[in-house]
Design an enzyme around this catalytic site. Structure first.
Site, PDB file in Angstrom:
ATOM      1  N   ASP A   1       0.832  -1.205   0.000  1.00 29.48           N
ATOM      2  CA  ASP A   1       0.000   0.000   0.000  1.00 29.48           C
ATOM      3  C   ASP A   1       0.864   1.251   0.000  1.00 29.48           C
ATOM      4  O   ASP A   1       2.026   1.238   0.414  1.00 29.48           O
ATOM      5  CB  ASP A   1      -0.958   0.005   1.193  1.00 29.48           C
ATOM      6  CG  ASP A   1      -0.235  -0.051   2.539  1.00 29.48           C
ATOM      7  OD1 ASP A   1       0.787  -0.756   2.642  1.00 29.48           O
ATOM      8  OD2 ASP A   1      -0.689   0.617   3.482  1.00 29.48           O
TER       9      ASP A   1
ATOM     10  N   GLU B   1       0.089  -0.910   5.937  1.00 28.97           N
ATOM     11  CA  GLU B   1       1.170  -0.306   6.714  1.00 28.97           C
ATOM     12  C   GLU B   1       1.020   1.205   6.788  1.00 28.97           C
ATOM     13  O   GLU B   1       1.287   1.813   7.816  1.00 28.97           O
ATOM     14  CB  GLU B   1       2.522  -0.671   6.098  1.00 28.97           C
ATOM     15  CG  GLU B   1       3.723  -0.416   7.019  1.00 28.97           C
ATOM     16  CD  GLU B   1       4.259   1.009   6.966  1.00 28.97           C
ATOM     17  OE1 GLU B   1       5.048   1.376   7.859  1.00 28.97           O
ATOM     18  OE2 GLU B   1       3.904   1.755   6.034  1.00 28.97           O
TER      19      GLU B   1
END
Length: 382
Positions: free
Chosen positions: A68, A133
């Site tokens: 991400d 994250e």
């Protein structure tokens, strides 16, 4: 183009704004499957995670990272579209180029070469990927670690691909991180007219001496591995927008980045003690993002240091600076954790980018680290 650059371009082209993986893990999984990796997709909530392993038994070396990325911000401010990767004068532009799709590409190609050359390597090589994250980090690495612990899998070494370098590749490696604790404080006053302060209770005035007290407090002095614990106000909000109204509430958002000298519960207790010394009504909520962690020595640090010296010609600086990382979920298991990745100068910025030569060099460095730790018996590492 190199295989590492090809993969980085393919990953950047997928708009995986947290917690959306946008198919990045599928791309990586397909490549690993072709090498005989065992794949275990793990979806928790809205988060995609991948646990991929090759080999068996101990030691277990994990390459960890996230697919991400943070939102790109205003598209018109980018030199090139953030999810249309562009090569320009030896630089790869795109959201995630440095944080951390470039690292992921380098890790995957390093593992591909290592496994192809040493299919009977000792122990287990694994990749741990998450799409959570950059966001809340509640359904990503932390959940994968819990899943692994339930079935008794113990990570020995973890190499995290966070962008750690400052001026040149490998000049800084992270061997730990500070903890993070956020407080959301509301001071409750009484709204009123500024001409009649005796009929109101200004929460800003109430908080002013407390703010000074918090700023001037020496929370600790740090130690040889960590700087002193820091306190920072990130948001102050009060008022209606009118200049003749005393606000009824003041909201304060603050953050501690703590060393190993203090626990988050000690900080909470200390802040509460200070607030109770002042006569105002308040409410306070806490969010603990993770405690400090440190790898002070061991085989992983030694391997990373030696490979950088051999490959780059200089000794890396050991650091615990910067924000949080998913290493905070892995280190408490007893694993040695080191973060090594490309230059961090453009991470989370408009026009994020990475030098394409860095990607190939990083892939070589990762492979040599793996070689040193998991080389088959009788084989000398490169």
């Amino acid at each position: 183009m190199s295989t590492t650059l090809d993969l980085a371009i393919e990953l950047i082209s997928r708009p995986s704004v947290t917690p959306n993986d946008a198919g990045c893990q599928r791309v990586i999984a397909d490549r690993l499957a072709a090498l005989g990796f065992t794949l275990e997709p793990l979806r928790f909530g809205e988060t995609d995670n991948l646990w991929a392993t090759h080999g068996q038994g101990v030691p277990l070396l994990v390459c960890a990272g996230h697919t991400d990325v943070v939102p790109p911000g205003p598209l018109e401010a980018w030199r090139f579209p953030p999810f249309t990767p562009v090569l320009h004068e030896g630089i790869l532009y795109g959201r995630g180029a440095a944080d951390m799709k470039g690292s992921l590409a380098a890790m995957v190609t390093a593992c591909e070469r290592f496994v192809s050359e040493h299919p009977a390597h000792r122990g287990t090589i694994a990749l741990l990927l998450t799409s959570d994250e950059e966001g809340n980090a509640t359904d990503g690495t932390v959940k994968v670690i819990q899943h692994l612990q339930k079935r008794g899998e113990q990570i020995d070494w973890c190499l995290v691909g966070e962008p750690s370098s400052v001026a040149r590749l490998g000049d800084v490696i992270k061997t730990g991180r500070r903890g993070s604790l956020t407080g959301a404080l509301t001071i409750h006053g009484v709204q009123g007219h500024v001409a009649y302060p005796q009929l109101a209770d200004n929460p800003i005035h109430r908080f002013a001496p407390v703010l000074l007290r918090l700023i001037q407090t020496e929370w600790d002095r740090g130690n040889s591995f960590f700087p002193p614990t820091s306190f920072q106000i990130s948001n102050l909000n009060a008022g209606t927008g009118a200049d003749n109204v005393i606000p009824g509430e003041l909201t304060v958002l603050f953050n501690f980045r703590n060393s190993t000298e203090l626990t988050y519960t000690q900080i909470q207790s200390w802040v509460t003690t200070i607030l109770e010394e002042y006569s105002f009504k308040y409410s306070l909520e806490w969010r603990h993002s993770g405690g400090p962690f440190l790898t002070s020595g061991g085989e992983l640090i030694a391997a990373v240091q030696q490979v950088i010296v051999d490959s780059c010609g200089y000794e890396p600086q050991l650091s615990t600076a910067g924000g949080t990382s998913d290493g905070r979920f892995i280190a408490p298991t007893g694993a040695q954790v080191v973060e090594l990745g490309p230059l961090n100068a453009t991470i989370h910025k408009i026009n994020e980018c990475v030098d394409i030569q860095e990607l190939d060099k990083l892939s070589e460095i990762y492979q040599k680290i793996i070689e040193r730790l998991l080389k088959p018996a009788g084989i000398t590492p490169l």
